[in-house]
Motif scaffolding. Structure first.
Motif, PDB file in Angstrom:
ATOM      1  N   SER A   1      20.046  41.487  33.203  1.00 13.95           N
ATOM      2  CA  SER A   1      18.679  41.892  33.520  1.00 13.95           C
ATOM      3  C   SER A   1      18.306  41.566  34.956  1.00 13.95           C
ATOM      4  O   SER A   1      17.536  42.292  35.586  1.00 13.95           O
ATOM      5  CB  SER A   1      17.700  41.208  32.560  1.00 13.95           C
ATOM      6  N   ALA A   2      18.861  40.490  35.497  1.00 19.58           N
ATOM      7  CA  ALA A   2      18.567  40.147  36.890  1.00 19.58           C
ATOM      8  C   ALA A   2      19.139  41.188  37.847  1.00 19.58           C
ATOM      9  O   ALA A   2      18.491  41.573  38.833  1.00 19.58           O
ATOM     10  CB  ALA A   2      19.119  38.760  37.216  1.00 19.58           C
ATOM     11  N   ALA A   3      20.350  41.656  37.573  1.00 16.38           N
ATOM     12  CA  ALA A   3      20.935  42.691  38.411  1.00 16.38           C
ATOM     13  C   ALA A   3      20.162  44.001  38.298  1.00 16.38           C
ATOM     14  O   ALA A   3      19.953  44.706  39.291  1.00 16.38           O
ATOM     15  CB  ALA A   3      22.395  42.901  38.026  1.00 16.38           C
ATOM     16  N   LEU A   4      19.723  44.318  37.090  1.00 15.28           N
ATOM     17  CA  LEU A   4      18.923  45.527  36.908  1.00 15.28           C
ATOM     18  C   LEU A   4      17.594  45.419  37.645  1.00 15.28           C
ATOM     19  O   LEU A   4      17.146  46.381  38.288  1.00 15.28           O
ATOM     20  CB  LEU A   4      18.684  45.770  35.417  1.00 15.28           C
ATOM     21  N   ARG A   5      16.971  44.267  37.590  1.00 19.67           N
ATOM     22  CA  ARG A   5      15.707  44.076  38.292  1.00 19.67           C
ATOM     23  C   ARG A   5      15.892  44.209  39.798  1.00 19.67           C
ATOM     24  O   ARG A   5      15.082  44.831  40.489  1.00 19.67           O
ATOM     25  CB  ARG A   5      15.126  42.707  37.939  1.00 19.67           C
ATOM     26  N   ALA A   6      16.969  43.625  40.321  1.00 15.24           N
ATOM     27  CA  ALA A   6      17.229  43.725  41.755  1.00 15.24           C
ATOM     28  C   ALA A   6      17.502  45.164  42.174  1.00 15.24           C
ATOM     29  O   ALA A   6      17.059  45.610  43.247  1.00 15.24           O
ATOM     30  CB  ALA A   6      18.406  42.821  42.129  1.00 15.24           C
TER      31      ALA A   6
ATOM     32  N   VAL B   1      13.994  56.737  35.659  1.00 15.67           N
ATOM     33  CA  VAL B   1      15.082  56.860  36.623  1.00 15.67           C
ATOM     34  C   VAL B   1      16.413  56.839  35.885  1.00 15.67           C
ATOM     35  O   VAL B   1      16.562  56.224  34.828  1.00 15.67           O
ATOM     36  CB  VAL B   1      15.026  55.728  37.669  1.00 15.67           C
ATOM     37  N   THR B   2      17.374  57.530  36.471  1.00 18.34           N
ATOM     38  CA  THR B   2      18.745  57.549  35.979  1.00 18.34           C
ATOM     39  C   THR B   2      19.632  56.857  37.005  1.00 18.34           C
ATOM     40  O   THR B   2      19.790  57.358  38.127  1.00 18.34           O
ATOM     41  CB  THR B   2      19.232  58.984  35.734  1.00 18.34           C
ATOM     42  N   LEU B   3      20.176  55.730  36.657  1.00 23.39           N
ATOM     43  CA  LEU B   3      21.013  54.952  37.558  1.00 23.39           C
ATOM     44  C   LEU B   3      22.470  55.345  37.367  1.00 23.39           C
ATOM     45  O   LEU B   3      22.910  55.637  36.257  1.00 23.39           O
ATOM     46  CB  LEU B   3      20.840  53.456  37.291  1.00 23.39           C
ATOM     47  N   ASP B   4      23.198  55.321  38.471  1.00 19.58           N
ATOM     48  CA  ASP B   4      24.624  55.652  38.420  1.00 19.58           C
ATOM     49  C   ASP B   4      25.485  54.421  38.193  1.00 19.58           C
ATOM     50  O   ASP B   4      26.651  54.385  38.586  1.00 19.58           O
ATOM     51  CB  ASP B   4      25.046  56.354  39.716  1.00 19.58           C
ATOM     52  N   VAL B   5      24.919  53.415  37.572  1.00 17.42           N
ATOM     53  CA  VAL B   5      25.643  52.189  37.249  1.00 17.42           C
ATOM     54  C   VAL B   5      24.996  51.593  36.004  1.00 17.42           C
ATOM     55  O   VAL B   5      23.794  51.753  35.774  1.00 17.42           O
ATOM     56  CB  VAL B   5      25.596  51.188  38.430  1.00 17.42           C
ATOM     57  N   VAL B   6      25.801  50.917  35.191  1.00 18.29           N
ATOM     58  CA  VAL B   6      25.311  50.260  33.984  1.00 18.29           C
ATOM     59  C   VAL B   6      25.242  48.766  34.256  1.00 18.29           C
ATOM     60  O   VAL B   6      26.259  48.127  34.526  1.00 18.29           O
ATOM     61  CB  VAL B   6      26.224  50.553  32.779  1.00 18.29           C
ATOM     62  N   HIS B   7      24.031  48.218  34.199  1.00 13.50           N
ATOM     63  CA  HIS B   7      23.821  46.796  34.423  1.00 13.50           C
ATOM     64  C   HIS B   7      23.766  46.086  33.083  1.00 13.50           C
ATOM     65  O   HIS B   7      22.940  46.410  32.222  1.00 13.50           O
ATOM     66  CB  HIS B   7      22.515  46.550  35.190  1.00 13.50           C
ATOM     67  N   SER B   8      24.617  45.094  32.912  1.00 11.92           N
ATOM     68  CA  SER B   8      24.583  44.275  31.705  1.00 11.92           C
ATOM     69  C   SER B   8      23.712  43.045  31.866  1.00 11.92           C
ATOM     70  O   SER B   8      23.418  42.364  30.884  1.00 11.92           O
ATOM     71  CB  SER B   8      26.008  43.841  31.328  1.00 11.92           C
TER      72      SER B   8
ATOM     73  N   LEU C   1      26.150  55.805  33.365  1.00 11.43           N
ATOM     74  CA  LEU C   1      24.774  56.211  33.607  1.00 11.43           C
ATOM     75  C   LEU C   1      23.839  55.361  32.759  1.00 11.43           C
ATOM     76  O   LEU C   1      24.179  54.941  31.651  1.00 11.43           O
ATOM     77  CB  LEU C   1      24.563  57.690  33.273  1.00 11.43           C
ATOM     78  N   MET C   2      22.653  55.148  33.299  1.00 12.33           N
ATOM     79  CA  MET C   2      21.665  54.302  32.643  1.00 12.33           C
ATOM     80  C   MET C   2      20.282  54.884  32.911  1.00 12.33           C
ATOM     81  O   MET C   2      19.891  55.054  34.066  1.00 12.33           O
ATOM     82  CB  MET C   2      21.764  52.874  33.188  1.00 12.33           C
ATOM     83  N   VAL C   3      19.531  55.218  31.870  1.00 10.69           N
ATOM     84  CA  VAL C   3      18.194  55.783  31.990  1.00 10.69           C
ATOM     85  C   VAL C   3      17.190  54.683  31.674  1.00 10.69           C
ATOM     86  O   VAL C   3      17.238  54.078  30.599  1.00 10.69           O
ATOM     87  CB  VAL C   3      18.002  56.988  31.051  1.00 10.69           C
ATOM     88  N   VAL C   4      16.291  54.445  32.621  1.00 16.62           N
ATOM     89  CA  VAL C   4      15.343  53.336  32.512  1.00 16.62           C
ATOM     90  C   VAL C   4      13.935  53.875  32.741  1.00 16.62           C
ATOM     91  O   VAL C   4      13.691  54.611  33.713  1.00 16.62           O
ATOM     92  CB  VAL C   4      15.655  52.217  33.531  1.00 16.62           C
ATOM     93  N   ASP C   5      13.030  53.517  31.858  1.00 14.70           N
ATOM     94  CA  ASP C   5      11.601  53.806  32.024  1.00 14.70           C
ATOM     95  C   ASP C   5      10.963  52.556  32.615  1.00 14.70           C
ATOM     96  O   ASP C   5      10.866  51.518  31.944  1.00 14.70           O
ATOM     97  CB  ASP C   5      10.974  54.154  30.677  1.00 14.70           C
TER      98      ASP C   5
ATOM     99  N   VAL D   1      14.973  50.232  28.721  1.00 11.75           N
ATOM    100  CA  VAL D   1      16.218  50.991  28.821  1.00 11.75           C
ATOM    101  C   VAL D   1      16.199  52.067  27.743  1.00 11.75           C
ATOM    102  O   VAL D   1      16.189  51.771  26.543  1.00 11.75           O
ATOM    103  CB  VAL D   1      17.436  50.071  28.670  1.00 11.75           C
ATOM    104  N   LYS D   2      16.195  53.326  28.175  1.00 13.97           N
ATOM    105  CA  LYS D   2      16.121  54.443  27.243  1.00 13.97           C
ATOM    106  C   LYS D   2      17.487  54.799  26.664  1.00 13.97           C
ATOM    107  O   LYS D   2      17.611  55.037  25.470  1.00 13.97           O
ATOM    108  CB  LYS D   2      15.522  55.665  27.942  1.00 13.97           C
ATOM    109  N   SER D   3      18.496  54.846  27.516  1.00 15.34           N
ATOM    110  CA  SER D   3      19.841  55.199  27.051  1.00 15.34           C
ATOM    111  C   SER D   3      20.864  54.644  28.024  1.00 15.34           C
ATOM    112  O   SER D   3      20.575  54.438  29.212  1.00 15.34           O
ATOM    113  CB  SER D   3      20.008  56.719  26.917  1.00 15.34           C
ATOM    114  N   VAL D   4      22.076  54.409  27.499  1.00 14.19           N
ATOM    115  CA  VAL D   4      23.196  53.889  28.288  1.00 14.19           C
ATOM    116  C   VAL D   4      24.416  54.732  27.965  1.00 14.19           C
ATOM    117  O   VAL D   4      24.732  54.961  26.792  1.00 14.19           O
ATOM    118  CB  VAL D   4      23.473  52.403  27.987  1.00 14.19           C
TER     119      VAL D   4
END
Length: 240
Positions: A150-155, A141-148, A178-182, A169-172
């Protein structure tokens, strides 16, 4: 007599190999993945490996080394790093190779070769069964926000996909946020539960009031009288 016996055993081994690879390809792989382009690849690779092993097995004392080089050459032609081949398809590739190798080995008893081929088919059948771990999914997934955090990213992942099991996290991209997460996640509900939830939500939702229809002719009556017979004709100008 020995030659006839040898050819008879070779034919029996070839029949076992063709039956096994046909079951693997047409009864297990294609009904589940529907990739027609890999069907001839599996069949051709299996028969080619069987032919190579059966031919090299007839070589004299140097047949063992020749067999090793031949197997190395066959295995090296597989593009395991290709993006178009998934991991489960690589497993089918190796199963196809092992089937051809087992059935073509001359010193392996035919009964044992058939039993091992059946074992391989059972393993790949249950290992790639659609009901095995059906609730888990994988997505990039490609998120339109960068989470610093891990709890916010999980939520965020839980809100978008479901319960996340693990992620990478594949790329930031801080410039475009943008944030690409596998992510590997668990589906919250199966299709039946989702359907029931959707139906209950639709039943409990308040009914929206119907929008009243627009009047057929919202113009004042005075203008209407001037355009009798032609509603699209502009009104007549008043004379002074």
């Amino acid at each position: 007599m020995d030659a006839l016996e040898t050819y008879g055993q070779l034919a029996a081994r070839l029949a076992i190999d063709l039956a096994a690879v046909s079951v693997l390809t047409f009864a297990v792989y294609y009904p589940r993945h529907r990739r027609r382009d890999l069907v001839p690849a599996y069949l051709a690779l299996n028969v080619a490996l069987f032919s190579v092993v059966a031919a090299l097995a007839r070589v004299g004392e140097g047949g063992g080394m020749a067999l090793g080089f031949g197997l190395f050459g066959v295995l090296s032609i597989i593009r395991l790093r290709s993006d178009s081949i998934q991991h489960e398809e690589v497993a089918y590739y190796f199963t196809t190779l092992v089937l051809g190798l087992l059935c073509a080995l001359p010193h392996l008893p035919i009964a044992l070769a058939g039993a091992l081929a059946g074992l391989l088919l059972l393993v790949i059948h249950f290992a790639d069964h659609p009901r095995l771990l059906a609730g888990t999914r994988r997505a990039v997934v490609t998120l339109d926000v960068v989470h610093s955090d891990s709890a916010a990213l999980r939520a965020d992942l839980a809100r978008r996909l479901g319960e996340p099991l693990t992620w990478t996290v594949k790329s930031v991209d801080f410039v475009r946020d943008l944030m690409v997460v596998d992510v590997r996640f668990r589906v919250a509900e199966l299709s039946g539960g989702v359907e029931r939830r959707t139906r209950s939500t639709a039943q409990s939702a308040p009914r929206s009031r119907a929008i009243p229809r627009a009047r057929a002719n919202p113009l004042p009556q005075a203008l209407n009288s001037d355009r009798a017979g032609d509603p699209y004709r502009p009104p007549a100008k008043e004379t002074v």
